[in-house]
Design a protein around this motif. Structure first.
Motif, PDB file in Angstrom:
ATOM      1  N   LEU A  86      -0.605  19.488  40.063  1.00 10.49           N
ATOM      2  CA  LEU A  86       0.708  18.418  39.648  1.00 10.49           C
ATOM      3  C   LEU A  86       0.943  17.502  40.632  1.00 10.49           C
ATOM      4  N   TYR A 105       0.399  18.741  35.011  1.00  9.57           N
ATOM      5  CA  TYR A 105       2.300  19.611  35.239  1.00  9.57           C
ATOM      6  C   TYR A 105       1.816  17.828  35.788  1.00  9.57           C
ATOM      7  N   GLY A 107       5.212  16.395  38.232  1.00  7.71           N
ATOM      8  CA  GLY A 107       6.680  16.840  39.226  1.00  7.71           C
ATOM      9  C   GLY A 107       6.521  15.980  40.709  1.00  7.71           C
ATOM     10  N   SER A 114      11.492  20.333  40.289  1.00 11.27           N
ATOM     11  CA  SER A 114      11.172  19.699  39.272  1.00 11.27           C
ATOM     12  C   SER A 114       9.452  20.454  39.239  1.00 11.27           C
ATOM     13  N   TRP A 115       9.204  21.261  39.966  1.00 12.65           N
ATOM     14  CA  TRP A 115       7.591  21.683  39.996  1.00 12.65           C
ATOM     15  C   TRP A 115       7.496  23.135  40.762  1.00 12.65           C
ATOM     16  N   ALA A 118       4.942  25.080  38.326  1.00  9.72           N
ATOM     17  CA  ALA A 118       3.723  24.432  38.106  1.00  9.72           C
ATOM     18  C   ALA A 118       3.001  25.927  39.868  1.00  9.72           C
TER      19      ALA A 118
END
Length: 287
Positions: A86, A105, A107, A114-115, A118
Motif C-alpha cells: 500500500l 493498493y 491509498g 481509502s485503504w 488492503a
C-alpha cells in the motif's frame, strides 16, 4: 522304562504347545510363567483425518514501492508469503519480474477510508512509511500516518506489526525535530497496541543499490566500508551529543530479512531492535 517316561514327557509338552496355539487363535494368550491368561492387546487402525492445510501468511507492506519496502517485498516473496503493498502512488515503477507477484493498493494513510480494503485477510504488517520536509509534515508522515495504520491493524485483528523507525543521531534529532517526534510517537502507539507482536527496527543509514528510474545507485560503495569500521567502534556511541553519529550503517538486505522474520516468526521478541540487533538477527538462518 526310561524310554517310556521320555515319550510321556514329550507327549505332554506337545499337548501344552498345541493348547497354547489353540488358545492364542481364540483370542487369548497363555502366560507360561504364571499360568495366568491375559487378554490380547488389540490394535485398531487409526482414523484418517483430513485436516485443512495451515493458512498462508499474508503480509501487507506499507510503502512497498520505496527503497526499503521493495527489498522487503522481494524477501517476503522469497519466503513464500502472499504479499500486498500500500502506498500513495500504488504500483511500483520497477519493471522487475517479482513486482508482478505483488498485490498493489493505492491509498493515503492519513485518510483511513481509502485503504481499509488492503487489510483484508492480512496476518502481519510492515511499515516503511516516512519522509522529510517541514516539521509539521514530518510529524504527519512519520507519526500520524503510521499511528493510523497501527490502530487500523489492531482493530482488524492483525497479529504482528513491524515498524521501520530510525536510530537516534544526537544533534540531528534537534535539527529534524518533527521527524523524530513523529517516529517516537508511532513507536509508542505500536508497543501499546501490539505488546506481544510489535517490533520496532531502528537502523541508521541504510545502504544498498537504490533504483531511481532506470538508474542504479550503488550506495554500498560508501556503506559497506563504513559498516565494517563502525560496527567495531560501539564505544564511540556513548560520546555525548556526537556519539550517535558513529552508528554503523546497515545493508538494506539485512533490514529486509529481519523485518520479514519479525513479522512472521511468532517467537521473535517484541520491542525495539537497534542497529546492532539488526546485524545480529540478520546473520541467523530462518527456520
Amino acid at each position: 522304562m526310561s524310554t517310556l517316561v521320555s515319550r510321556l514327557i514329550h507327549s505332554r509338552v506337545s499337548i501344552s504347545r498345541l493348547t497354547a496355539i489353540t488358545t492364542s487363535k481364540n483370542g487369548r494368550h497363555l502366560c507360561t510363567d504364571s499360568n495366568k491368561v491375559d487378554e490380547p492387546f488389540i490394535v485398531e487402525e487409526a482414523e484418517t483425518i483430513n485436516a485443512p492445510p495451515p493458512p498462508t501468511n499474508k503480509l501487507l507492506v506499507l510503502g512497498g514501492n520505496g527503497f526499503v519496502g521493495s527489498h522487503i517485498c522481494r524477501e517476503a516473496l522469497d519466503r513464500g508469503l502472499s504479499v500486498a503493498s500500500l502506498s500513495r502512488s500504488g504500483r511500483s515503477s520497477l519493471h522487475d519480474s517479482w513486482a508482478n507477484n505483488i498485490t498493489w493498493y493505492q491509498g493515503n494513510l492519513l485518510s483511513t477510508d481509502s485503504w481499509k480494503e488492503a487489510l483484508s485477510g492480512v496476518t502481519a504488517v510492515i511499515s516503511c512509511v516516512g519522509g522529510f520536509g517541514s516539521n509539521s509534515y514530518m510529524y504527519k508522515i512519520n507519526g500520524s500516518a503510521n499511528i493510523n495504520a497501527i490502530r487500523a491493524a489492531s482493530e482488524q485483528g492483525v497479529k504482528r506489526f513491524v515498524y521501520i523507525s530510525a536510530a537516534d543521531f544526537g544533534v540531528a534529532n534537534y535539527i529534524l525535530q518533527g521527524y523524530y517526534e513523529g517516529k517516537r510517537a508511532a513507536e509508542t502507539e505500536l508497543l501499546t497496541r501490539f505488546p506481544y507482536g510489535g517490533v520496532v527496527l531502528r537502523p541508521g543509514f541504510i545502504y544498498g543499490t537504490r533504483s531511481v528510474g532506470s538508474m542504479k545507485i550503488p550506495l554500498g560503495v560508501i556503506g559497506t566500508p563504513l559498516e565494517m569500521v563502525l560496527q567495531h567502534a560501539r564505544a564511540l556511541n556513548k560520546v555525548p551529543l556526537v556519539g550517535p553519529l558513529f552508528t554503523p550503517p546497515v545493508n538494506v538486505t539485512a533490514v529486509a530479512k529481519v523485518a520479514v522474520r519479525a513479522a512472521t516468526d511468532p517467537v521473535f521478541p517484541p520491542g525495539i531492535i537497534d542497529v546492532y540487533g539488526i546485524q545480529r538477527y540478520s546473520q541467523h538462518k530462518s527456520k
